[in-house]
Motif scaffolding. Sequence first.
Motif, mmCIF file in Angstrom:
data_model
loop_
_atom_site.group_PDB
_atom_site.id
_atom_site.type_symbol
_atom_site.label_atom_id
_atom_site.label_comp_id
_atom_site.label_asym_id
_atom_site.label_seq_id
_atom_site.Cartn_x
_atom_site.Cartn_y
_atom_site.Cartn_z
ATOM 1 N N THR A 113 0.831 -1.220 0.000
ATOM 2 C CA THR A 113 0.000 0.000 0.000
ATOM 3 C C THR A 113 0.861 1.264 0.000
ATOM 4 N N THR A 114 2.131 1.130 0.420
ATOM 5 C CA THR A 114 3.000 2.317 0.457
ATOM 6 C C THR A 114 3.910 2.401 -0.786
ATOM 7 N N HIS A 115 3.717 1.474 -1.735
ATOM 8 C CA HIS A 115 4.495 1.470 -2.984
ATOM 9 C C HIS A 115 6.017 1.404 -2.784
ATOM 10 N N PRO A 116 6.506 0.367 -2.096
ATOM 11 C CA PRO A 116 7.963 0.230 -1.959
ATOM 12 C C PRO A 116 8.600 -0.122 -3.303
ATOM 13 N N VAL A 117 9.856 0.285 -3.504
ATOM 14 C CA VAL A 117 10.508 -0.129 -4.755
ATOM 15 C C VAL A 117 10.858 -1.623 -4.622
ATOM 16 N N PRO A 118 10.826 -2.357 -5.744
ATOM 17 C CA PRO A 118 10.968 -3.819 -5.680
ATOM 18 C C PRO A 118 12.184 -4.315 -4.873
ATOM 19 N N ASP A 119 13.335 -3.696 -5.060
ATOM 20 C CA ASP A 119 14.516 -4.182 -4.333
ATOM 21 C C ASP A 119 14.355 -4.014 -2.827
ATOM 22 N N HIS A 120 13.723 -2.929 -2.423
ATOM 23 C CA HIS A 120 13.524 -2.706 -0.981
ATOM 24 C C HIS A 120 12.591 -3.742 -0.396
ATOM 25 N N LEU A 121 11.587 -4.116 -1.189
ATOM 26 C CA LEU A 121 10.596 -5.069 -0.691
ATOM 27 C C LEU A 121 11.304 -6.351 -0.255
ATOM 28 N N TYR A 122 12.141 -6.879 -1.123
ATOM 29 C CA TYR A 122 12.818 -8.139 -0.834
ATOM 30 C C TYR A 122 13.755 -7.990 0.375
ATOM 31 N N VAL A 123 14.520 -6.912 0.364
ATOM 32 C CA VAL A 123 15.486 -6.700 1.453
ATOM 33 C C VAL A 123 14.760 -6.571 2.796
ATOM 34 N N LYS A 127 -8.430 6.501 7.758
ATOM 35 C CA LYS A 127 -8.440 7.977 7.795
ATOM 36 C C LYS A 127 -7.025 8.509 8.044
ATOM 37 N N ASP A 128 -6.292 7.834 8.936
ATOM 38 C CA ASP A 128 -4.897 8.255 9.224
ATOM 39 C C ASP A 128 -4.040 8.176 7.967
ATOM 40 N N LYS A 129 -4.183 7.059 7.245
ATOM 41 C CA LYS A 129 -3.354 6.865 6.048
ATOM 42 C C LYS A 129 -3.680 7.906 4.983
ATOM 43 N N VAL A 130 -4.960 8.231 4.872
ATOM 44 C CA VAL A 130 -5.370 9.236 3.878
ATOM 45 C C VAL A 130 -4.668 10.556 4.211
ATOM 46 N N ARG A 131 -4.562 10.826 5.506
ATOM 47 C CA ARG A 131 -3.878 12.050 5.941
ATOM 48 C C ARG A 131 -2.365 11.947 5.666
ATOM 49 N N GLN A 132 -1.797 10.768 5.967
ATOM 50 C CA GLN A 132 -0.339 10.595 5.807
ATOM 51 C C GLN A 132 0.098 10.548 4.349
ATOM 52 N N GLN A 133 -0.686 9.904 3.499
ATOM 53 C CA GLN A 133 -0.290 9.774 2.086
ATOM 54 C C GLN A 133 -1.439 10.193 1.174
ATOM 55 N N PRO A 134 -1.779 11.495 1.178
ATOM 56 C CA PRO A 134 -2.946 11.973 0.424
ATOM 57 C C PRO A 134 -2.820 11.743 -1.083
ATOM 58 N N ASP A 135 -1.591 11.577 -1.577
ATOM 59 C CA ASP A 135 -1.431 11.381 -3.012
ATOM 60 C C ASP A 135 -1.480 9.908 -3.408
ATOM 61 N N ASN A 136 -1.673 9.045 -2.430
ATOM 62 C CA ASN A 136 -1.682 7.614 -2.742
ATOM 63 C C ASN A 136 -2.778 6.906 -1.952
ATOM 64 N N VAL A 137 -4.007 7.351 -2.145
ATOM 65 C CA VAL A 137 -5.133 6.716 -1.437
ATOM 66 C C VAL A 137 -5.651 5.592 -2.328
ATOM 67 N N ASN A 138 -4.961 4.456 -2.268
ATOM 68 C CA ASN A 138 -5.327 3.344 -3.159
ATOM 69 C C ASN A 138 -6.353 2.419 -2.507
ATOM 70 N N ALA A 139 -6.965 1.564 -3.337
ATOM 71 C CA ALA A 139 -8.010 0.672 -2.839
ATOM 72 C C ALA A 139 -7.445 -0.332 -1.830
ATOM 73 N N GLY A 140 -6.149 -0.638 -1.965
ATOM 74 C CA GLY A 140 -5.512 -1.551 -1.009
ATOM 75 C C GLY A 140 -5.527 -0.980 0.404
ATOM 76 N N LEU A 141 -5.434 0.320 0.502
ATOM 77 C CA LEU A 141 -5.498 0.955 1.823
ATOM 78 C C LEU A 141 -6.890 0.794 2.420
ATOM 79 N N LEU A 142 -7.878 0.984 1.548
ATOM 80 C CA LEU A 142 -9.264 0.894 2.011
ATOM 81 C C LEU A 142 -9.582 -0.520 2.492
#
Length: 331
Positions: free
Chosen positions: A46-56, A109-124
């Motif tokens: 939901t926070t869109h990590p870059v692929p290499d970071h995800l694995y690490v 609601k907190d996440k919408v406040r923290q990442q207003p430019d990335n309110v994706n359905a996964g967050l919901l």
Amino acid sequence: MPTVVSGIRSTGNLHLGNYFGAVKNFIEMQHHHPTFFFIADLHSLTTHPVPDHLYVNVRQVLAEYLACGIDPEKATVFIQSDVPEIAELYLLLNMNAYIGELERTTSFKDKVRQQPDNVNAGLLTYPVLMAADIIIHKAHLVPVGKDQEQNLEMARTFARRFNRMYDVELFPIPRPYVFEGKDMVKIPGLDGSGKMGKSEGNAISLADAPEVIRKKVMRAVTDSGPTELNQQKPEVIQNLFTLLDVVSEPDVVAHFDKCYNECTIRYGDLKKQLAEDIIRFTSPIRERIEEMIADEVYLSKVAKQGAEKARASAVATLKEVREVIGIKKFY
Ligand code: TYM
């Protein structure tokens, strides 16, 4: 025997909040229950990590879990994305999860406040995935910190709703669990702003080096000191005492409490002591993390073994779910 399920997002290193809010209970429970502890890598998307970071990050959290004392011979330790049945159950549960109830959750609601430019359905639908994680193993108990209380309440709702809709008793209704009947734990951050969290930037990680811990603790927010005998502690000060409570000896806590009540406290002394006590607690864990991280072969063996055990359990539940819903094969 009640089954236990719990997880941790792979968004960053484990911190003191994760340890005292959840992992400490996992370690206790693995001796007494069938336990499933996993790394929620799908949730971290939901926070869109870059692929290499995800694995690490997943590898790091796995090593940290084990370094804390989770024993893969006792508990089933696995990575969420290794069990695709969880994603399928998530899809099925989504059909009975209502937009209104999801929008009302405080974490959304907190996440919408923290990442207003990335309110994706996964967050919901985050709580739906969390419910799938829990009920796919028919869990009865879920050790989590106070901040997950509402998500767990949603998991209870979705389990209950499924049973009612199909008039079955397929899913036990999972309960939050803390050891010794205490309240759910909330470990505060060092910035006086509430809970310690990965995304809050106020956390002390189990992997932090001693000088990093000293620096973070010495920077913790305080006030100008008590002015009246036995006055109530404001939140920023209470936070420091809450941290002392979990890492220091009781006589140390009593000493600083007395100094506070007598208005003779020096916050610098308290912070120095707190930093050293945190270091004393985290050092052996940090050393084990380093050993674990270096042992690729062991980590992959643990992940494979955990994936197999977790899948066996998930496949069995999903088969029942499909039957109950009426999904039948035509061939
Ligand atoms: P996460 O990764 O934020 O935190 C993992 C666990 O640590 C607890 N915790 C705390 N407890 C006390 N004080 C704190 N400051 C603190 N910070 C974190 C959390 O309550 C949690 O128990 N959504 C979950 C991960 C998850 C999950 C699940 C948990 C996904 N599926 C199924 C249980 C069951 C999360 O983001 O936790």
